[in-house]
Design a protein around this motif. Structure first.
Motif, PDB file in Angstrom:
ATOM      1  N   ALA A  21      14.597  33.283  23.516  1.00  0.00           N
ATOM      2  CA  ALA A  21      15.135  31.962  23.836  1.00  0.00           C
ATOM      3  C   ALA A  21      15.120  31.055  22.607  1.00  0.00           C
ATOM      4  O   ALA A  21      14.111  30.960  21.894  1.00  0.00           O
ATOM      5  N   GLY A  22      16.241  30.407  22.349  1.00  0.00           N
ATOM      6  CA  GLY A  22      16.323  29.507  21.203  1.00  0.00           C
ATOM      7  C   GLY A  22      17.522  28.591  21.333  1.00  0.00           C
ATOM      8  O   GLY A  22      18.468  28.890  22.059  1.00  0.00           O
ATOM      9  N   ILE A  23      17.463  27.453  20.640  1.00  0.00           N
ATOM     10  CA  ILE A  23      18.577  26.506  20.651  1.00  0.00           C
ATOM     11  C   ILE A  23      18.908  26.098  19.218  1.00  0.00           C
ATOM     12  O   ILE A  23      18.023  26.060  18.359  1.00  0.00           O
ATOM     13  N   PRO A  24      20.187  25.752  18.941  1.00  0.00           N
ATOM     14  CA  PRO A  24      20.552  25.309  17.597  1.00  0.00           C
ATOM     15  C   PRO A  24      20.305  23.819  17.385  1.00  0.00           C
ATOM     16  O   PRO A  24      20.106  23.383  16.252  1.00  0.00           O
ATOM     17  N   GLY A  25      20.334  23.046  18.458  1.00  0.00           N
ATOM     18  CA  GLY A  25      20.248  21.597  18.311  1.00  0.00           C
ATOM     19  C   GLY A  25      21.576  21.010  17.873  1.00  0.00           C
ATOM     20  O   GLY A  25      22.495  21.729  17.472  1.00  0.00           O
ATOM     21  N   ALA A  26      21.700  19.706  17.944  1.00  0.00           N
ATOM     22  CA  ALA A  26      22.929  19.028  17.519  1.00  0.00           C
ATOM     23  C   ALA A  26      23.091  19.172  16.010  1.00  0.00           C
ATOM     24  O   ALA A  26      22.312  18.610  15.230  1.00  0.00           O
ATOM     25  N   LEU A  27      24.096  19.928  15.586  1.00  0.00           N
ATOM     26  CA  LEU A  27      24.243  20.269  14.169  1.00  0.00           C
ATOM     27  C   LEU A  27      24.552  19.056  13.298  1.00  0.00           C
ATOM     28  O   LEU A  27      24.225  19.040  12.111  1.00  0.00           O
ATOM     29  N   THR A  28      25.169  18.035  13.859  1.00  0.00           N
ATOM     30  CA  THR A  28      25.527  16.854  13.072  1.00  0.00           C
ATOM     31  C   THR A  28      24.344  15.921  12.851  1.00  0.00           C
ATOM     32  O   THR A  28      24.473  14.930  12.140  1.00  0.00           O
ATOM     33  N   ALA A  29      23.190  16.255  13.437  1.00  0.00           N
ATOM     34  CA  ALA A  29      22.019  15.368  13.324  1.00  0.00           C
ATOM     35  C   ALA A  29      20.896  16.002  12.516  1.00  0.00           C
ATOM     36  O   ALA A  29      19.748  15.579  12.612  1.00  0.00           O
ATOM     37  N   GLN A  30      21.243  17.015  11.662  1.00  0.00           N
ATOM     38  CA  GLN A  30      20.182  17.777  11.008  1.00  0.00           C
ATOM     39  C   GLN A  30      20.127  17.640   9.494  1.00  0.00           C
ATOM     40  O   GLN A  30      19.283  18.272   8.849  1.00  0.00           O
TER      41      GLN A  30
END
Length: 252
Positions: free
Chosen positions: A94-103
């Protein structure tokens, strides 16, 4: 890396197994004769995945499991203990990328960073802590942490590599670097046991996970599952504390 010859009767739990690479891993392990526990946050999606695995001839059961919720991790451990008495394979997928524009590191949204680490790192600790007593009962326990080549500090810092050319990240990339480091520490703690712990890089695959990236990914989830299954089925002479893709070891 060598594989064990028989997997009949072994019990495996895969987190995030209702879709993507996790579902492919679950299917492959079931095809090898393992009883597979499909960990999923959404009970309906978990049930759908189990139905598909059973239709293909596999032995599978759904387990409600949100890796960010210690209560469901304890519940999963209690279910495994009551139903099977032990666990042989744990795949922390299980994993998530997260909001890419906020990294971007200089202006990272810490809410996003915390959210990504909660699943990709703290979730692994939560689930592993709950299930480790059952893995200790196995004659050949295996833990596979699904990482990424993006977690390689070596590749990220080497000019000309694909990884070095990607946008900087304060969330997803560091979460996988942390997962790699955590893998080594688990292997260190468990080196006097029969449990082998390794990190797997499935590579970029065409899944819901990569869809937001907006470019064609030629590899499939089935392709990505290959190295995970290989590490989940290592023989007693297999490595521990390593970081692998299909071609072999990756630089930390």
């Amino acid at each position: 890396m060598t594989n064990e010859q028989s997997h009949d009767g072994r019990i495996a739990l895969v987190t995030g197994a209702n879709k993507g690479i996790g579902r492919e891993v679950a299917g492959r392990l079931a095809a090898l004769g393992m009883t597979v526990l499909v960990g999923a946050r959404d009970a309906d999606r978990g049930a759908e995945a189990v139905a598909a695995l059973r239709a293909a001839g596999g032995e599978a059961h759904a387990v409600r499991l949100d890796v960010t919720d210690p209560g469901t991790a304890r519940g999963a451990a209690e279910h495994v203990a009551a139903s099977f008495g032990r666990l042989d394979v744990l795949v922390n997928n299980a994993g998530i990328p997260g909001a890419l524009t906020a990294q971007a590191p200089s202006r990272a949204d810490l809410t996003v960073v915390r959210e990504v680490f909660e699943t990709n790192v703290f979730g692994v600790i939560t689930v592993t802590a709950a299930l480790l007593p059952l893995l200790r009962r196995s004659a050949a326990g295996r833990i596979v942490n699904v990482s990424s080549s993006l977690g390689s500090c070596g590749l990220m810092s080497t000019p000309g590599t694909h990884q070095a050319g990607l946008p900087p990240s304060a969330a997803y990339v560091p979460s996988k670097s942390a997962l790699n480091a955590l893998t080594v520490q688990y292997a260190k703690e468990l080196r006097d046991t029969a449990i082998l712990v390794n990190a797997a890089d499935p590579g970029p695959c065409a899944t819901d996970f990569t869809a937001p990236l907006g470019y064609d990914v030629p590899r499939t989830a089935a392709d990505g599952a290959t190295v995970v299954v290989r590490l989940a089925t290592l023989g007693a002479d297999g490595p521990t504390g390593g970081y692998f893709n299909e071609a072999g070891s990756l630089p930390w």
